[in-house]
Design a protein around this motif. Sequence first.
Motif, PDB file in Angstrom:
ATOM      1  N   PRO A   1       6.017  -2.402   8.931  1.00  0.00           N
ATOM      2  CA  PRO A   1       5.776  -2.899   7.561  1.00  0.00           C
ATOM      3  C   PRO A   1       6.215  -1.909   6.478  1.00  0.00           C
ATOM      4  O   PRO A   1       6.339  -2.289   5.323  1.00  0.00           O
TER       5      PRO A   1
ATOM      6  N   GLU B   1       0.578 -12.700  14.926  1.00  0.00           N
ATOM      7  CA  GLU B   1       0.198 -11.478  15.632  1.00  0.00           C
ATOM      8  C   GLU B   1      -0.497 -10.499  14.699  1.00  0.00           C
ATOM      9  O   GLU B   1      -0.362 -10.583  13.478  1.00  0.00           O
ATOM     10  N   SER B   2      -1.169  -9.539  15.292  1.00  0.00           N
ATOM     11  CA  SER B   2      -1.825  -8.482  14.547  1.00  0.00           C
ATOM     12  C   SER B   2      -0.809  -7.784  13.637  1.00  0.00           C
ATOM     13  O   SER B   2       0.314  -7.510  14.049  1.00  0.00           O
ATOM     14  N   GLY B   3      -1.204  -7.536  12.399  1.00  0.00           N
ATOM     15  CA  GLY B   3      -0.331  -6.844  11.457  1.00  0.00           C
ATOM     16  C   GLY B   3       0.558  -7.748  10.631  1.00  0.00           C
ATOM     17  O   GLY B   3       1.379  -7.278   9.853  1.00  0.00           O
ATOM     18  N   SER B   4       0.388  -9.082  10.765  1.00  0.00           N
ATOM     19  CA  SER B   4       1.290  -9.990  10.048  1.00  0.00           C
ATOM     20  C   SER B   4       0.862 -10.242   8.599  1.00  0.00           C
ATOM     21  O   SER B   4       1.542 -10.940   7.867  1.00  0.00           O
ATOM     22  N   GLY B   5      -0.283  -9.687   8.198  1.00  0.00           N
ATOM     23  CA  GLY B   5      -0.690  -9.811   6.795  1.00  0.00           C
ATOM     24  C   GLY B   5      -1.732 -10.893   6.545  1.00  0.00           C
ATOM     25  O   GLY B   5      -2.007 -11.240   5.394  1.00  0.00           O
ATOM     26  N   LYS B   6      -2.350 -11.391   7.591  1.00  0.00           N
ATOM     27  CA  LYS B   6      -3.338 -12.472   7.462  1.00  0.00           C
ATOM     28  C   LYS B   6      -4.571 -11.992   6.703  1.00  0.00           C
ATOM     29  O   LYS B   6      -4.993 -12.608   5.716  1.00  0.00           O
ATOM     30  N   SER B   7      -5.173 -10.895   7.180  1.00  0.00           N
ATOM     31  CA  SER B   7      -6.403 -10.405   6.548  1.00  0.00           C
ATOM     32  C   SER B   7      -6.154  -9.971   5.110  1.00  0.00           C
ATOM     33  O   SER B   7      -6.938 -10.287   4.213  1.00  0.00           O
ATOM     34  N   VAL B   8      -5.065  -9.261   4.893  1.00  0.00           N
ATOM     35  CA  VAL B   8      -4.776  -8.766   3.546  1.00  0.00           C
ATOM     36  C   VAL B   8      -4.598  -9.937   2.574  1.00  0.00           C
ATOM     37  O   VAL B   8      -5.078  -9.888   1.437  1.00  0.00           O
TER      38      VAL B   8
ATOM     39  N   ALA C   1       2.591  -5.143   3.143  1.00  0.00           N
ATOM     40  CA  ALA C   1       1.722  -5.926   4.021  1.00  0.00           C
ATOM     41  C   ALA C   1       1.949  -7.430   3.853  1.00  0.00           C
ATOM     42  O   ALA C   1       1.934  -8.181   4.821  1.00  0.00           O
TER      43      ALA C   1
ATOM     44  N   PHE D   1       0.858  -1.191   0.000  1.00  0.00           N
ATOM     45  CA  PHE D   1       0.000   0.000   0.000  1.00  0.00           C
ATOM     46  C   PHE D   1       0.894   1.241   0.000  1.00  0.00           C
ATOM     47  O   PHE D   1       1.506   1.537   1.035  1.00  0.00           O
TER      48      PHE D   1
ATOM     49  N   GLN E   1       1.874   4.898   0.589  1.00  0.00           N
ATOM     50  CA  GLN E   1       1.347   5.957   1.456  1.00  0.00           C
ATOM     51  C   GLN E   1       2.309   7.133   1.419  1.00  0.00           C
ATOM     52  O   GLN E   1       3.422   7.009   0.933  1.00  0.00           O
TER      53      GLN E   1
ATOM     54  N   VAL F   1       3.717   0.589   2.552  1.00  0.00           N
ATOM     55  CA  VAL F   1       3.502  -0.478   3.534  1.00  0.00           C
ATOM     56  C   VAL F   1       3.545  -1.823   2.812  1.00  0.00           C
ATOM     57  O   VAL F   1       2.729  -2.087   1.933  1.00  0.00           O
TER      58      VAL F   1
HETATM   59  N1  LIG Z   1      -5.893  -0.587   3.254  1.00  0.00           N
HETATM   60  C1  LIG Z   1      -4.687  -0.521   3.833  1.00  0.00           C
HETATM   61  N2  LIG Z   1      -3.871   0.534   3.642  1.00  0.00           N
HETATM   62  C2  LIG Z   1      -2.659   0.603   4.217  1.00  0.00           C
HETATM   63  N3  LIG Z   1      -2.141  -0.360   4.992  1.00  0.00           N
HETATM   64  C3  LIG Z   1      -2.892  -1.438   5.238  1.00  0.00           C
HETATM   65  C4  LIG Z   1      -4.196  -1.585   4.667  1.00  0.00           C
HETATM   66  N4  LIG Z   1      -4.712  -2.778   5.075  1.00  0.00           N
HETATM   67  C5  LIG Z   1      -3.769  -3.337   5.858  1.00  0.00           C
HETATM   68  N5  LIG Z   1      -2.677  -2.538   5.958  1.00  0.00           N
HETATM   69  C6  LIG Z   1      -1.438  -2.834   6.694  1.00  0.00           C
HETATM   70  O1  LIG Z   1      -0.945  -4.078   6.253  1.00  0.00           O
HETATM   71  C7  LIG Z   1      -0.380  -4.808   7.333  1.00  0.00           C
HETATM   72  C8  LIG Z   1      -1.053  -6.167   7.425  1.00  0.00           C
HETATM   73  O2  LIG Z   1      -2.401  -5.980   7.802  1.00  0.00           O
HETATM   74  P1  LIG Z   1      -3.420  -7.174   8.070  1.00  0.00           P
HETATM   75  O3  LIG Z   1      -3.365  -8.142   6.947  1.00  0.00           O
HETATM   76  O4  LIG Z   1      -4.720  -6.533   8.346  1.00  0.00           O
HETATM   77  O5  LIG Z   1      -2.836  -7.846   9.378  1.00  0.00           O
HETATM   78  P2  LIG Z   1      -3.481  -9.015  10.263  1.00  0.00           P
HETATM   79  O6  LIG Z   1      -4.773  -9.415   9.662  1.00  0.00           O
HETATM   80  O7  LIG Z   1      -2.460 -10.108  10.270  1.00  0.00           O
HETATM   81  O8  LIG Z   1      -3.628  -8.407  11.637  1.00  0.00           O
HETATM   82  C9  LIG Z   1      -0.570  -3.961   8.573  1.00  0.00           C
HETATM   83  O9  LIG Z   1       0.611  -3.254   8.809  1.00  0.00           O
HETATM   84  C10 LIG Z   1      -1.682  -3.018   8.183  1.00  0.00           C
HETATM   85  O10 LIG Z   1      -1.582  -1.801   8.882  1.00  0.00           O
END
Ligand SMILES: Nc1ncnc2c1ncn2[C@@H]1O[C@H](COP(=O)(O)OP(=O)(O)O)[C@@H](O)[C@H]1O
Length: 328
Positions: free
Chosen positions: A285, A48-55, A29, A20, A22, A27
Amino acid sequence: MTAPSAAEPLVEIRDLHVAFPQFEGTVHAVRGVSLHLAPGESLGIVGESGSGKSVSCMAVMRLLRSPPAQISADRLALEGIDVMAAGKDDLTRLRGRAAAMIFQDPMTAFDPVFTIGQQIAETLRLHREMGRRAARDEALNLLRRVEIRNPEAVLESYPHQLSGGMLQRAMIAMALSCHPRVLFADEPTTALDVTVQAQILQLIKDLQAELGMGLIMVTHDMGVVAETVDRVVVMYGGQVMEQAGVIDIFERPAHPYTRALLASIPGQEGGRRRLTEIPGGSPDPSDPPGGCPFHPRCPEADARCAAEAPPLLTGADGRQTACWRVTP
Ligand SMILES: Nc1ncnc2c1ncn2[C@@H]1O[C@H](COP(=O)(O)OP(=O)(O)O)[C@@H](O)[C@H]1O
Ligand SMILES: [Mg+2]
């Protein structure tokens, strides 16, 4: 859209990168994630939170807006269909029929101005082309299926009138409404109290077995993984650290990060130890460390770990580890 073959994995991610851009810097991710899910299989993605799971999950569901997201992968597929090449109509169909997603906050899935019944029925009319009457009956069935005891009342309720646990059940009902072949559950119980959490996890597990669905359970909680999945991918700093069967992960964790995560489960021997007890925080990140992303916090790291990223190696048993100190 070509017909999916039976041998095809339900979900396939190969060498996925998501960034992403910015103002302050890009970032990173997700940095080279590969994983797959076979039909009917359950996979945990933990870290942990922020490891890229959701993305990672949003990328394969094509739920990330791009731009701003920069997505590249050798392959990104649902039911054998390349989602990078798929058109808008194919994607809508895939999202409804092949894959559905449930989130930590059910309020994001529901519109506050319509009743639960209206919203489930709308999905049914859209994806299963049901008439009004049939859609209402099916919505009731779905609510019963997720063990909601007063489905008629819930059907007429607005989202804010339901408790967190009830709303989570309603969201699962909506996700199931199109008979998805794979369910992505992203921290589905994180916002719930412990008793309700256990009930919802059991419900997801039962439904998965009953419907023969594939399940991807995304969580920061090793306890959730232990209760719900067959196989586990451990992520850190946008990369896969380890991948193995759930019993191997718990009984023979190979990666130092996996061991650290296990030590953070409450109720383990020695009481509650948190991962934050390991010196340092999660990697930045927008400026990830060179070498292994975990090396600044790893008790076993040496000079090589800081200099060079370890490749994800696959052992004879299919287990994968990315660590210079581990031979798979
Ligand atoms: N839309 C976005 N824009 C900028 N950064 C993002 C966005 N979505 C996620 N991130 C960043 O990408 C990284 C991974 O996020 P995420 O996959 O949500 O982590 P997790 O689900 O493992 O907690 C984090 O640092 C988060 O802040
Ligand atoms: Mg997340």
